[in-house]
Each structure stands twice: as structure tokens, then as C-alpha cells.
Scaffold this motif. Structure first.
Motif, PDB file in Angstrom:
ATOM      1  N   VAL A 139       7.970 -13.998   5.624  1.00  0.00           N
ATOM      2  CA  VAL A 139       9.193 -14.508   6.239  1.00  0.00           C
ATOM      3  C   VAL A 139      10.378 -13.953   5.483  1.00  0.00           C
ATOM      4  CG1 VAL A 139      10.536 -16.547   6.881  1.00  0.00           C
ATOM      5  CG2 VAL A 139       8.056 -16.706   6.789  1.00  0.00           C
ATOM      6  N   GLU A 140      11.361 -13.509   6.218  1.00  0.00           N
ATOM      7  CA  GLU A 140      12.666 -13.163   5.648  1.00  0.00           C
ATOM      8  C   GLU A 140      13.695 -14.058   6.323  1.00  0.00           C
ATOM      9  OE1 GLU A 140      13.452 -11.295   3.147  1.00  0.00           O
ATOM     10  OE2 GLU A 140      11.647 -10.076   2.865  1.00  0.00           O
ATOM     11  N   LEU A 141      14.512 -14.715   5.519  1.00  0.00           N
ATOM     12  CA  LEU A 141      15.570 -15.598   5.996  1.00  0.00           C
ATOM     13  C   LEU A 141      16.890 -14.880   5.759  1.00  0.00           C
ATOM     14  CD1 LEU A 141      16.486 -18.386   7.018  1.00  0.00           C
ATOM     15  CD2 LEU A 141      16.363 -19.195   4.654  1.00  0.00           C
ATOM     16  N   ARG A 142      17.551 -14.490   6.838  1.00  0.00           N
ATOM     17  CA  ARG A 142      18.774 -13.694   6.719  1.00  0.00           C
ATOM     18  C   ARG A 142      19.933 -14.546   6.213  1.00  0.00           C
ATOM     19  NH1 ARG A 142      22.442 -10.977  11.444  1.00  0.00           N
ATOM     20  NH2 ARG A 142      23.696  -9.669  10.054  1.00  0.00           N
ATOM     21  N   SER A 143      20.568 -14.066   5.140  1.00  0.00           N
ATOM     22  CA  SER A 143      21.783 -14.712   4.649  1.00  0.00           C
ATOM     23  C   SER A 143      22.993 -13.954   5.203  1.00  0.00           C
ATOM     24  CB  SER A 143      21.809 -14.725   3.116  1.00  0.00           C
ATOM     25  OG  SER A 143      21.940 -13.412   2.614  1.00  0.00           O
ATOM     26  N   ARG A 144      24.160 -14.461   4.965  1.00  0.00           N
ATOM     27  CA  ARG A 144      25.377 -13.845   5.520  1.00  0.00           C
ATOM     28  C   ARG A 144      25.605 -12.424   5.041  1.00  0.00           C
ATOM     29  NH1 ARG A 144      29.829 -18.669   5.940  1.00  0.00           N
ATOM     30  NH2 ARG A 144      28.419 -20.081   6.998  1.00  0.00           N
ATOM     31  N   THR A 145      25.151 -12.118   3.848  1.00  0.00           N
ATOM     32  CA  THR A 145      25.395 -10.781   3.294  1.00  0.00           C
ATOM     33  C   THR A 145      24.283  -9.792   3.614  1.00  0.00           C
ATOM     34  OG1 THR A 145      24.404 -11.430   1.188  1.00  0.00           O
ATOM     35  CG2 THR A 145      26.810 -11.683   1.399  1.00  0.00           C
ATOM     36  N   ASP A 146      23.195 -10.246   4.221  1.00  0.00           N
ATOM     37  CA  ASP A 146      22.074  -9.356   4.527  1.00  0.00           C
ATOM     38  C   ASP A 146      22.359  -8.488   5.746  1.00  0.00           C
ATOM     39  OD1 ASP A 146      20.401 -10.221   2.481  1.00  0.00           O
ATOM     40  OD2 ASP A 146      19.484 -11.787   3.705  1.00  0.00           O
ATOM     41  N   SER A 147      22.004  -7.234   5.652  1.00  0.00           N
ATOM     42  CA  SER A 147      22.077  -6.318   6.782  1.00  0.00           C
ATOM     43  C   SER A 147      20.890  -6.591   7.707  1.00  0.00           C
ATOM     44  CB  SER A 147      22.021  -4.868   6.283  1.00  0.00           C
ATOM     45  OG  SER A 147      21.616  -3.990   7.312  1.00  0.00           O
ATOM     46  N   LEU A 148      21.168  -6.885   8.970  1.00  0.00           N
ATOM     47  CA  LEU A 148      20.102  -7.141   9.931  1.00  0.00           C
ATOM     48  C   LEU A 148      19.203  -5.918  10.068  1.00  0.00           C
ATOM     49  CD1 LEU A 148      18.716  -8.963  11.980  1.00  0.00           C
ATOM     50  CD2 LEU A 148      20.384  -8.191  13.694  1.00  0.00           C
ATOM     51  N   LYS A 149      19.797  -4.745  10.136  1.00  0.00           N
ATOM     52  CA  LYS A 149      19.012  -3.512  10.291  1.00  0.00           C
ATOM     53  C   LYS A 149      18.049  -3.316   9.122  1.00  0.00           C
ATOM     54  CE  LYS A 149      19.607   1.462  11.153  1.00  0.00           C
ATOM     55  NZ  LYS A 149      18.769   2.016  10.116  1.00  0.00           N
ATOM     56  N   LYS A 150      18.507  -3.537   7.902  1.00  0.00           N
ATOM     57  CA  LYS A 150      17.642  -3.362   6.734  1.00  0.00           C
ATOM     58  C   LYS A 150      16.515  -4.391   6.724  1.00  0.00           C
ATOM     59  CE  LYS A 150      20.787  -0.956   3.651  1.00  0.00           C
ATOM     60  NZ  LYS A 150      20.102   0.301   3.603  1.00  0.00           N
ATOM     61  N   PRO A 183       0.799  -1.232   0.000  1.00  0.00           N
ATOM     62  CA  PRO A 183       0.000   0.000   0.000  1.00  0.00           C
ATOM     63  C   PRO A 183       0.832   1.283   0.000  1.00  0.00           C
ATOM     64  CG  PRO A 183      -1.020  -1.598   1.438  1.00  0.00           C
ATOM     65  CD  PRO A 183       0.304  -2.185   1.005  1.00  0.00           C
ATOM     66  N   ASN A 184       2.056   1.251   0.576  1.00  0.00           N
ATOM     67  CA  ASN A 184       2.898   2.453   0.591  1.00  0.00           C
ATOM     68  C   ASN A 184       3.629   2.684  -0.728  1.00  0.00           C
ATOM     69  OD1 ASN A 184       4.974   0.566   0.633  1.00  0.00           O
ATOM     70  ND2 ASN A 184       5.942   1.372   2.482  1.00  0.00           N
ATOM     71  N   GLY A 185       3.438   1.785  -1.709  1.00  0.00           N
ATOM     72  CA  GLY A 185       4.066   1.927  -3.020  1.00  0.00           C
ATOM     73  C   GLY A 185       5.334   1.126  -3.208  1.00  0.00           C
ATOM     74  N   ALA A 186       5.865   0.537  -2.147  1.00  0.00           N
ATOM     75  CA  ALA A 186       7.069  -0.284  -2.266  1.00  0.00           C
ATOM     76  C   ALA A 186       6.742  -1.588  -2.981  1.00  0.00           C
ATOM     77  CB  ALA A 186       7.649  -0.584  -0.883  1.00  0.00           C
ATOM     78  N   ASP A 187       7.704  -2.094  -3.742  1.00  0.00           N
ATOM     79  CA  ASP A 187       7.597  -3.405  -4.381  1.00  0.00           C
ATOM     80  C   ASP A 187       8.541  -4.335  -3.640  1.00  0.00           C
ATOM     81  OD1 ASP A 187       5.834  -2.929  -6.775  1.00  0.00           O
ATOM     82  OD2 ASP A 187       7.378  -1.417  -7.149  1.00  0.00           O
ATOM     83  N   ARG A 188       7.993  -5.357  -2.997  1.00  0.00           N
ATOM     84  CA  ARG A 188       8.785  -6.248  -2.146  1.00  0.00           C
ATOM     85  C   ARG A 188       8.572  -7.709  -2.527  1.00  0.00           C
ATOM     86  NH1 ARG A 188      12.767  -3.432   0.309  1.00  0.00           N
ATOM     87  NH2 ARG A 188      11.952  -1.623   1.434  1.00  0.00           N
ATOM     88  N   SER A 189       9.585  -8.520  -2.232  1.00  0.00           N
ATOM     89  CA  SER A 189       9.548  -9.961  -2.479  1.00  0.00           C
ATOM     90  C   SER A 189      10.040 -10.683  -1.238  1.00  0.00           C
ATOM     91  CB  SER A 189      10.445 -10.321  -3.668  1.00  0.00           C
ATOM     92  OG  SER A 189      10.011  -9.706  -4.841  1.00  0.00           O
ATOM     93  N   PRO A 190       9.145 -11.010  -0.300  1.00  0.00           N
ATOM     94  CA  PRO A 190       9.581 -11.747   0.893  1.00  0.00           C
ATOM     95  C   PRO A 190      10.143 -13.115   0.496  1.00  0.00           C
ATOM     96  CG  PRO A 190       7.276 -11.029   1.076  1.00  0.00           C
ATOM     97  CD  PRO A 190       7.715 -10.756  -0.322  1.00  0.00           C
ATOM     98  N   ASP A 191      10.958 -13.705   1.357  1.00  0.00           N
ATOM     99  CA  ASP A 191      11.514 -15.024   1.065  1.00  0.00           C
ATOM    100  C   ASP A 191      10.426 -16.087   0.999  1.00  0.00           C
ATOM    101  OD1 ASP A 191      14.146 -14.197   0.770  1.00  0.00           O
ATOM    102  OD2 ASP A 191      14.535 -14.314   2.908  1.00  0.00           O
ATOM    103  N   ALA A 192       9.398 -15.947   1.797  1.00  0.00           N
ATOM    104  CA  ALA A 192       8.203 -16.793   1.734  1.00  0.00           C
ATOM    105  C   ALA A 192       7.050 -15.939   2.224  1.00  0.00           C
ATOM    106  CB  ALA A 192       8.357 -18.036   2.600  1.00  0.00           C
ATOM    107  N   SER A 193       5.861 -16.178   1.667  1.00  0.00           N
ATOM    108  CA  SER A 193       4.703 -15.398   2.096  1.00  0.00           C
ATOM    109  C   SER A 193       3.424 -16.166   1.814  1.00  0.00           C
ATOM    110  CB  SER A 193       4.690 -14.023   1.420  1.00  0.00           C
ATOM    111  OG  SER A 193       4.691 -14.148   0.018  1.00  0.00           O
ATOM    112  N   TRP A 194       2.358 -15.657   2.424  1.00  0.00           N
ATOM    113  CA  TRP A 194       1.049 -16.303   2.302  1.00  0.00           C
ATOM    114  C   TRP A 194      -0.026 -15.229   2.321  1.00  0.00           C
ATOM    115  CZ3 TRP A 194      -3.107 -16.456   5.760  1.00  0.00           C
ATOM    116  CH2 TRP A 194      -4.078 -17.437   5.526  1.00  0.00           C
TER     117      TRP A 194
END
Length: 194
Positions: A122-133, A85-96
Motif C-alpha cells: 500500500v502507498e498512501l499519497r501525501s500532499r507532497t507526493d508525485s502521483l506519477k512517481k 528482485p530488480n535491485g531496488a530498495d523500497r519501503s511501502p507505507d504498509a505491506s504484508w
């Protein structure tokens, strides 16, 4: 102005993409995952490593098996995009998404980035992912209508649980996670994911 974020730095380019152009960019460059923030920043992510992909496949398959039995909604993997709704385009790692909400969309909306926020993400953090982001992204999902979100942080062996109107709950070394009222009866086994 669109800012393109790469894992280690940002480059600013003057590009104006319509929603259709952004969708086509994603379709023609399937080796990469694209997201777009509400402010128009284009985020380009390379394919995940094999280990993260394996763990994500286990997560998505468990969700899919539960949904196949209950038929309560529709499951999406990490390649499924949504326009929040805020206009962002997102792709969660898994969703329902609840069946009623999905069925209310037109065929055209289903074929593009569905104009809604999933009920569960769900977001699954990989080694290169920023936790804060990732934490900011999880909060964005909740702010845009998600009813339950899990940030699975393998590096710190914990899961952050996001719910509307509540503080983030942190669970150290969980073996399982409950889908609560959002996904009734769903229990995620984390043995192959953490």
C-alpha cells in the motif's frame, strides 16, 4: 553514479554504496526514509506530516489486527525495507508477506532489507507526493512479484488497485477495500484514511 532526489529537485553525486553501506546509511539516519531505485538513484524523503502518519497508522493497525487473527503472514509498516528482485530498495507505507515466504528467509536476511517483494503493498499519497512517481512505484511492485497493491490517493478521493496481468482499477470514494484472495477476509475501512 547515484542521483539523490529531494522532493523538489535532484543533485548528482558520485557515490558508490554497497548494499551493506546503504543499509547502514538508513540505520544511522532514522529521521529520514531512504529508497533506492533499480538504477541506483537514492531517494531521500523527510518524515511524513502528522496527518499522513495518523492515517498510515490506522491502515497498518487494521492490517495487523486481521493478520493477528489469521496468522497468515507478516505485516510491515512504512519503516520496513525490501530489496526487490530488480535491485531496488523500497519501503511501502504498509505491506504484508505470506508466512511461508518470510519463514524461508535466513535470520540475516530478516535483519536487513528482506530480499523479496511483499505479496501486498500500500502507498498512501501525501500532499507532497508525485502521483506519477507513486504509480510507477506501484507498477514496479507488481512487476517484481506483488499480488495486490493499493495506491490510496486522498487528494483525488480514489484508490488505484494494482494486480498482476490486469489493468489498473480505479475506484472513486470507496468506503472499504477488499483484500481479495491475497488477504482472505480482510476488509480495510477507509473512514479514517481517506
Amino acid at each position: 553514479m547515484i542521483t539523490i532526489q529531494f522532493p523538489t529537485n535532484s543533485i548528482e553525486l558520485s557515490i558508490n554504496l554497497t548494499d551493506e553501506q546503504f543499509f547502514q546509511l538508513c540505520q544511522h539516519n532514522r529521521d529520514y526514509q531512504f529508497e533506492r531505485t533499480a538504477s541506483g538513484e537514492l531517494i531521500i524523503m523527510p518524515p511524513t506530516g502528522s496527518e499522513t502518519s495518523r492515517r498510515n497508522a490506522d491502515l497498518t493497525s487494521q492490517l495487523r489486527v486481521w493478520n493477528h487473527e489469521t496468522k497468515l503472514g507478516v505485516v510491515f509498516d512504512s519503516s520496513g525495507g525490501f530489496t526487490l528482485p530488480n535491485g531496488a530498495d523500497r519501503s511501502p507505507d504498509a505491506s504484508w508477506v505470506k508466512k511461508e515466504r518470510w519463514d524461508a528467509l535466513t535470520p540475516e536476511q530478516k535483519d536487513s532489507f528482506a530480499p523479496l517483494c511483499p505479496d501486498f503493498v500500500v502507498e498512501l499519497r501525501s500532499r507532497t507526493d508525485s502521483l506519477k512517481k507513486l504509480q510507477e512505484k506501484m507498477q514496479e511492485y507488481i512487476d517484481n512479484g506483488a499480488k495486490l497493491g493499493w495506491l490510496i490517493d486522498r487528494q483525488n478521493q480514489r484508490v488505484e488497485i494494482y494486480r498482476p496481468g490486469q489493468d489498473v482499477e480505479i475506484i472513486q470514494n470507496p468506503r472499504t477495500l477488499s483484500g481479495e484472495e491475497v488477504l482472505p477476509g480482510f476488509v480495510l475501512d477507509l473512514a479514517e484514511i481517506m
